[in-house]
Structures are given as C-alpha cells and as structure tokens.
Design an enzyme around this catalytic site. Structure first.
Site, PDB file in Angstrom:
ATOM      1  N   ASP A  75       0.874  -1.187   0.000  1.00 47.19           N
ATOM      2  CA  ASP A  75       0.000   0.000   0.000  1.00 47.19           C
ATOM      3  C   ASP A  75       0.902   1.225   0.000  1.00 47.19           C
ATOM      4  O   ASP A  75       2.143   1.111   0.038  1.00 47.19           O
ATOM      5  CB  ASP A  75      -0.929  -0.014   1.233  1.00 47.19           C
ATOM      6  CG  ASP A  75      -2.240   0.761   0.992  1.00 47.19           C
ATOM      7  OD1 ASP A  75      -2.162   1.969   0.703  1.00 47.19           O
ATOM      8  OD2 ASP A  75      -3.316   0.160   1.105  1.00 47.19           O
TER       9      ASP A  75
ATOM     10  N   HIS B 211     -13.097  -0.582  -7.639  1.00 43.25           N
ATOM     11  CA  HIS B 211     -14.288   0.298  -7.671  1.00 43.25           C
ATOM     12  C   HIS B 211     -13.938   1.757  -7.336  1.00 43.25           C
ATOM     13  O   HIS B 211     -14.733   2.646  -7.561  1.00 43.25           O
ATOM     14  CB  HIS B 211     -15.412  -0.250  -6.776  1.00 43.25           C
ATOM     15  CG  HIS B 211     -15.181  -0.145  -5.300  1.00 43.25           C
ATOM     16  ND1 HIS B 211     -16.190  -0.326  -4.379  1.00 43.25           N
ATOM     17  CD2 HIS B 211     -14.057   0.123  -4.576  1.00 43.25           C
ATOM     18  CE1 HIS B 211     -15.702  -0.171  -3.155  1.00 43.25           C
ATOM     19  NE2 HIS B 211     -14.418   0.097  -3.251  1.00 43.25           N
TER      20      HIS B 211
END
Ligand SMILES: C[S@@+](CC[C@H](N)C(=O)[O-])C[C@H]1O[C@@H](n2cnc3c(N)ncnc32)[C@H](O)[C@@H]1O
Ligand SMILES: COc1cc(-c2oc3cc(O)cc(O)c3c(=O)c2O)cc(OC)c1OC
Length: 336
Positions: free
Chosen positions: A191, A234
C-alpha cells in the site's frame, strides 16, 4: 443520523447488557450516561430506529427495546460503529454536498475533490491522521468479516498459491489472516508508504510469512503467484483500472524459468449478479456504493459485461471466473 447518535451514546450495548429484555425506556435512560434533563428526548431518538424495522414484525412497541440481528452489528468494537464513522464522517460526506453542483455545472471535477480544493480522497487521508485511522479501521473491520469467509469457505482459491500480494491492502488485516491460515504462503501487504508505515510493527512482531511493502501501485506491483485486489478497482475509473490490471497481470505472469502463470483475485461488486438477484436490499447496497464511488473518486461498481471488457482490454487472455458471491460483493479470478 439517529443510528449514529444512538451508537455514540452506547444504546446497543446498554440494550444488549440489560437483564430486562426487552428493556424499558426508563431503564434504558438510566443505563446510559445521559444528562438527566435529556431523558425525555431518548424516546424521540429511539422512535425512528424502532420503526426502521416496520413490516418485519419489529417496531411494534415504542418504549421497550431489544436488539435485532442487524442491531447486534452496532455493539462496541463491532463492524457497525466503524462503518458509521466512515460513511458519516464530515470529510467523506463532502462528496454528497457537492453532488448537485456536479450535475448543474460543466466542470468535471470529482465531487469530493471539488469540495477539497482539488485534493483526492487519498491525499486528504494522508493529511488527516484522524480521518485516516477512521477509514483504515473500518476497512479493517470489513476485512475481518470477509477474511473469515475466505479462509473458511474459499480455501480452494489459494490452491497452489505460494506467494500473494494484497495490493492496496491497507492495514494488514486481510494479508495477516491469509498468512496465518496458509503458513507456507509468502503474504505481502502492499500500500502507499504512509499507510503501511503504521503496519511495520506487526511485521516485526510476529507472523513469519508476512511482510510489508510500501509503494505506489501505478509505479509497479511486487511479483507473486497471486495478487489480491479487495475493494480497490471500484475506486478508479476504467482508464486507471486498466493501468492497475495490466500491472497486476505482469506481476503474476511468471518470474521463474517455468513461467508459471498465476492469477488476480478480485473482491468487488458484480452488479446484478449472484446473491443480489431478486434481493431488493442488495441492489440498493450496490447502487448506493456505485454512487458513493462516483461522487468520491469517479469510480464505479461494475456489472459482468464491464468486468469482461476490462479483463479483455488488460490482456487477461485466460479469461475470468466469478467464483462466488459474498453478499453484495463477488470473488472473481482473472487469468493472464
Ligand atoms: C478502499 S481501500 C481497500 C483496502 C483493503 N483492500 C480492504 O479492502 O480493506 C483502498 C486502498 O487502496 C490504497 N491505495 C490508494 N491509492 C494507492 C496507490 N496509488 N498505490 C497503492 N495503494 C493505494 C489505499 O491506501 C487504501 O488502503
Ligand atoms: C467498511 O465496510 C465497507 C466499506 C467499503 C468502502 O467504503 C468506502 C467509503 C469511502 O468513503 C471511500 C472509499 O474508498 C470506500 C471504499 O473504497 C470502500 O470499499 C465498501 C464495502 O463493501 C463494498 C464495505 O463493506 C460493507
């Protein structure tokens, strides 16, 4: 908003702990740390919550309370409180305040960004440690639920997978759960550097087959047999999704001489598919998240046709398989 207030006051816990079931309004008021002059207003706070269940045999009594199944999710430390924190946080709510302006004017800025001087959601999180913690805590709470199902009911997804990178894995919850459940698999959480900086301690303190890598997924993804993308795609428009998927395809496309090909495992919604068929509430969840993703990122929830086009355009010549439904979300595998 009534639910948020009730959760902040500790109503679900007070109801749950009460020896009197259902608990009366008077005893509930006593069990809560309310200012005594506010006791009478408690009934007004509770009324819309009681009637939210109307039509299902609930909400018949306005002054006695017990927890519904959904209500139990809102006990302290559970999934509900962090979910409310995230969705009703003033920073997150900016997107909704800016949505009508987006429709009215020609400028195309993402509603969230229009309300934050052009800064993206991720840039705002980096600058605001409280909001950042709230976001990652609620995503982690969601991962506890999803990881439980994944390692208990979807073990075949990990057959033959010796290494896995959880891209955009946030805090370590999912990657650690997989690492613990599959001790021979090398699991990495990947990340942004400022996100994983807080995870380092976990790495140092314990699970041997788990490691942490900080980086930007648009600059490349560490190679592995499998890449996991849980609620990542998304957040992005089709163009950015293609970049991410191409990079994932490279990451799993074989590093050794045998050129063993891996897979990309996606956990995201497939609009109109699986468990949602015939289920009005699941459709509502999918369409609400779609609008949230639009307003926050210009992202979207995709239907099967949209997923198919993305995989094709990103060069996944092995196709894809929707493995199973996880409520409004699905588990998809894409093969390079
Ligand atoms: C919606 S969260 C999903 C977190 C986690 N996968 C989960 O489902 O709990 C999206 C994650 O993408 C990460 N992210 C955003 N931009 C990124 C980038 N450019 N490179 C790597 N990670 C990124 C965020 O920090 C965040 O942790
Ligand atoms: C906490 O449970 C879920 C969270 C999400 C979710 O929520 C978000 C809210 C935001 O304001 C910005 C975001 O980027 C996101 C997400 O990316 C994101 O995934 C989604 C869930 O299911 C689809 C959750 O579980 C119900």
């Amino acid at each position: 908003m009534a639910l948020k207030c009730a959760v902040e006051l500790g109503v679900p816990d007070a109801v749950s702990k009460s020896p009197e079931q259902p608990i009366s309004l008077t005893n509930l008021a006593t069990a809560l740390p309310l200012h005594p002059s506010k006791n009478d207003a408690l009934r007004r706070l509770m009324r819309p919550l009681v009637h939210a269940g109307e039509g299902e045999g609930e909400g018949e009594e306005e002054d006695h309370y017990s927890l519904t199944t959904a209500g139990k999710l809102y006990l302290r430390g559970g999934f509900g409180p962090s979910y409310l924190d995230l969705h009703l946080d003033p920073t997150t709510m900016t997107s909704w305040g800016m949505l009508s302006a987006w429709f009215l004017y020609s400028a195309d800025a993402v509603p969230f960004e229009a309300g934050h001087d052009g800064a993206s959601f991720w840039e705002c999180l980096e600058k605001d440690p409280v909001q950042k913690k709230s976001f990652h805590d609620s995503m982690a709470a969601d991962s506890v639920l999803v990881a439980g199902v994944l390692v208990a009911e979807c073990r075949e997804v990990f057959d033959g997978v010796e290494s896995l990178v959880d891209v955009g894995g946030g805090t370590e919850t999912m990657a650690v759960a997989i690492a613990k459940s599959f001790p021979k698999m090398e699991c990495t959480v990947f990340d942004l550097p400022h996100v994983v900086a807080n995870v380092k301690e976990e790495e140092e303190s314990g699970v041997e087959n788990f490691r942490v890598v900080g980086g930007n997924m648009f600059d490349g993804i560490p190679p592995a047999d499998a890449v996991l993308l849980k609620t990542i795609l998304h957040d992005w428009d089709d163009e950015k999704c293609l970049e991410i998927l191409k990079s994932c395809r490279e990451a799993v496309s074989g590093r050794d001489e045998k050129k063993k090909k891996g897979k990309v495992i996606i956990i995201d919604m497939v609009v109109g598919n699986g468990d949602v068929v015939g289920n009005r509430e699941m459709y509502q969840a999918q369409f609400s998240f779609d609008l949230l993703m639009f307003a926050t990122f210009n992202g979207k929830e995709r239907d099967e046709e949209e997923w198919r086009s993305l995989f094709l355009a990103a060069g996944f010549s092995g196709g894809y398989k929707i493995i199973r439904s996880l409520g409004p979300r699905s588990l998809i595998e894409a093969y390079p």
